[in-house]
Design a protein around this motif. Sequence first.
Motif, PDB file in Angstrom:
ATOM      1  N   UNK A  23      -4.648  -8.878 -43.871  1.00  0.00           N
ATOM      2  CA  UNK A  23      -3.678  -9.810 -44.279  1.00  0.00           C
ATOM      3  C   UNK A  23      -4.290 -10.570 -46.246  1.00  0.00           C
ATOM      4  N   UNK A  24      -5.934 -10.075 -46.464  1.00  0.00           N
ATOM      5  CA  UNK A  24      -6.096  -9.999 -47.473  1.00  0.00           C
ATOM      6  C   UNK A  24      -5.709  -9.710 -48.391  1.00  0.00           C
ATOM      7  N   UNK A  25      -4.923  -9.800 -49.725  1.00  0.00           N
ATOM      8  CA  UNK A  25      -4.414  -9.526 -50.592  1.00  0.00           C
ATOM      9  C   UNK A  25      -3.148  -8.844 -50.424  1.00  0.00           C
ATOM     10  N   UNK A  26      -2.543  -8.979 -49.214  1.00  0.00           N
ATOM     11  CA  UNK A  26      -1.011  -8.748 -48.919  1.00  0.00           C
ATOM     12  C   UNK A  26      -0.234  -9.394 -48.902  1.00  0.00           C
ATOM     13  N   UNK A  27       1.277  -8.901 -50.377  1.00  0.00           N
ATOM     14  CA  UNK A  27       1.763  -9.925 -50.198  1.00  0.00           C
ATOM     15  C   UNK A  27       3.242  -9.438 -49.495  1.00  0.00           C
ATOM     16  N   UNK A  28       3.132  -8.554 -48.420  1.00  0.00           N
ATOM     17  CA  UNK A  28       3.866  -8.196 -47.323  1.00  0.00           C
ATOM     18  C   UNK A  28       2.734  -7.909 -46.293  1.00  0.00           C
ATOM     19  N   UNK A  29       3.409  -7.918 -44.667  1.00  0.00           N
ATOM     20  CA  UNK A  29       2.948  -7.565 -43.966  1.00  0.00           C
ATOM     21  C   UNK A  29       4.005  -6.771 -42.748  1.00  0.00           C
ATOM     22  N   UNK A  30       3.452  -5.785 -42.187  1.00  0.00           N
ATOM     23  CA  UNK A  30       4.089  -5.498 -40.651  1.00  0.00           C
ATOM     24  C   UNK A  30       3.764  -5.064 -39.799  1.00  0.00           C
ATOM     25  N   UNK A  31       3.445  -5.813 -38.958  1.00  0.00           N
ATOM     26  CA  UNK A  31       2.487  -5.338 -37.505  1.00  0.00           C
ATOM     27  C   UNK A  31       3.336  -4.127 -37.055  1.00  0.00           C
ATOM     28  N   UNK A 127      -4.703 -19.315 -40.587  1.00  0.00           N
ATOM     29  CA  UNK A 127      -4.194 -19.740 -40.884  1.00  0.00           C
ATOM     30  C   UNK A 127      -2.086 -19.684 -41.458  1.00  0.00           C
ATOM     31  N   UNK A 128      -1.845 -18.259 -42.039  1.00  0.00           N
ATOM     32  CA  UNK A 128      -0.987 -18.446 -42.285  1.00  0.00           C
ATOM     33  C   UNK A 128      -0.649 -16.898 -42.635  1.00  0.00           C
ATOM     34  N   UNK A 129       0.571 -15.882 -42.252  1.00  0.00           N
ATOM     35  CA  UNK A 129       0.159 -14.563 -42.580  1.00  0.00           C
ATOM     36  C   UNK A 129       1.644 -14.099 -44.020  1.00  0.00           C
ATOM     37  N   UNK A 130       1.243 -13.486 -44.360  1.00  0.00           N
ATOM     38  CA  UNK A 130       1.749 -12.522 -44.906  1.00  0.00           C
ATOM     39  C   UNK A 130       3.358 -12.540 -44.883  1.00  0.00           C
ATOM     40  N   UNK A 131       4.592 -12.587 -45.440  1.00  0.00           N
ATOM     41  CA  UNK A 131       5.512 -11.761 -44.450  1.00  0.00           C
ATOM     42  C   UNK A 131       6.338 -10.612 -44.642  1.00  0.00           C
ATOM     43  N   UNK A 132       7.185 -10.473 -43.288  1.00  0.00           N
ATOM     44  CA  UNK A 132       7.700  -9.471 -43.324  1.00  0.00           C
ATOM     45  C   UNK A 132       8.468  -8.356 -45.163  1.00  0.00           C
ATOM     46  N   UNK A 133       7.860  -7.336 -44.960  1.00  0.00           N
ATOM     47  CA  UNK A 133       8.684  -6.609 -45.776  1.00  0.00           C
ATOM     48  C   UNK A 133       9.924  -7.236 -46.020  1.00  0.00           C
ATOM     49  N   UNK A 134      10.773  -7.285 -47.151  1.00  0.00           N
ATOM     50  CA  UNK A 134      12.208  -7.577 -47.628  1.00  0.00           C
ATOM     51  C   UNK A 134      13.022  -6.597 -47.244  1.00  0.00           C
ATOM     52  N   UNK A 135      14.194  -6.702 -46.232  1.00  0.00           N
ATOM     53  CA  UNK A 135      15.018  -6.382 -45.289  1.00  0.00           C
ATOM     54  C   UNK A 135      14.380  -5.217 -44.000  1.00  0.00           C
ATOM     55  N   UNK A 136      13.286  -6.138 -43.743  1.00  0.00           N
ATOM     56  CA  UNK A 136      12.199  -5.078 -42.211  1.00  0.00           C
ATOM     57  C   UNK A 136      13.136  -6.033 -41.314  1.00  0.00           C
ATOM     58  N   UNK A 137      13.466  -6.021 -40.534  1.00  0.00           N
ATOM     59  CA  UNK A 137      13.853  -6.873 -39.532  1.00  0.00           C
ATOM     60  C   UNK A 137      13.195  -6.110 -37.778  1.00  0.00           C
ATOM     61  N   UNK A 138      12.866  -7.110 -36.953  1.00  0.00           N
ATOM     62  CA  UNK A 138      12.559  -6.696 -35.291  1.00  0.00           C
ATOM     63  C   UNK A 138      13.166  -7.013 -34.465  1.00  0.00           C
TER      64      UNK A 138
END
Length: 381
Positions: A23-31, A127-138
């Motif tokens: 999460x550190x420094x990540x604008x987006x995160x995709x688990x 407390x918060x998680x970076x959002x998914x990359x734009x256009x990605x749906x799961x």
Amino acid sequence: MAHEFHVGRAQRLTDNPRMAMACRGAEYLLPVYDWDPAVRMGPHRAAYLLASLASLQRDLRARGSDLLFRLQPPDEQVRHLYRQAETLYHVDDLPMTLERLPGVFTSFRRDLERSSARWRAPLPVPMTLPPLPPGVSCADVPAPGELGIELAEADDRSAFPFHRGEFAPGETAALAHLRQYLETRRIDSYKATRNGLIGTEFSSKFSPWLALGIISARTIAQAVREYEQEHGSNDGTYWLWFELVWRDFFAFRAMTEASAAESREPRNANAPFRLWCQGATGCRFVDAAMIELARTGWISNRMRQIAASYLIYELHCPWQWGEWWFAAHLIDYDPASNEGNWRYIAGQGADPRGGRRFSIDHQQQMYDPQHRYADFWLGAP
């Protein structure tokens, strides 16, 4: 910058160092979780794993994230994340290097006790998680039937009935179980009851949650330490730490040794092995364990050792065959612990006595003298 975060065996939000780092420094995160369709799993192990991933997906969605489930083998660079469970002690905090890791568990444990080694404090939920990359749906994590996996029929006799809410494969149930286990002071009798065979009350029952990283060993150990500060230490609290250290020992050995386990079904498996798998050897004590495994995905540690000894020393089958069968069916399958325990019984690796051949009759006299366990799973003869 976007990061792919492979969940692997860290299927939780609380005390997840890899997730915190991602999460550190990540604008987006995709688990991500990559499901290898070539890995054979029995219905109970598959159902438990998929339910854990579905629970994690719900937790991630509640925090604005999600989980991408992919039907493909993990890449070589991340495959270890799907095999290695996280340890209680960080490798950098051990009183020895991995190259100088003792070959015997007792030496490893004593070195830990004599040293100032401590486990690191558990991390809070982000407390918060970076959002998914734009256009990605799961899409939702699939159910077993959607993957062509036989549905696991629930058996109310199970010692770990994960179809019931209190044993559900998810972080909420795992943390609730830890609280309840300590609040009812069942831990005080852990050492005395850990070799039970029937019911949900014997042993701690943490292993299925630990195996997938649904709860961390540090979270458990820290809660037990706080319990000791309030109620004092005893054989039960010490022995729970002792078993967590066994788990670490196998994990650290796996980091330094090449696996000798079977990755595919043994090609030359013989009739005695197949009878053992089916619970049809004619030894009722052993057959009961194998039927319990087939019906529930679980057997006690004591019966795992007895069944392993019987396969190796009475049926004269390679330990790798039994390790492969357990790997396919146990809901608490952990690669390092499963292989480590099989090698221990076979006298390879961490056993200075060269093997653990159990007298089946003696074991039954000690742990099931009235044959209640065999009758429970096989019916009265």
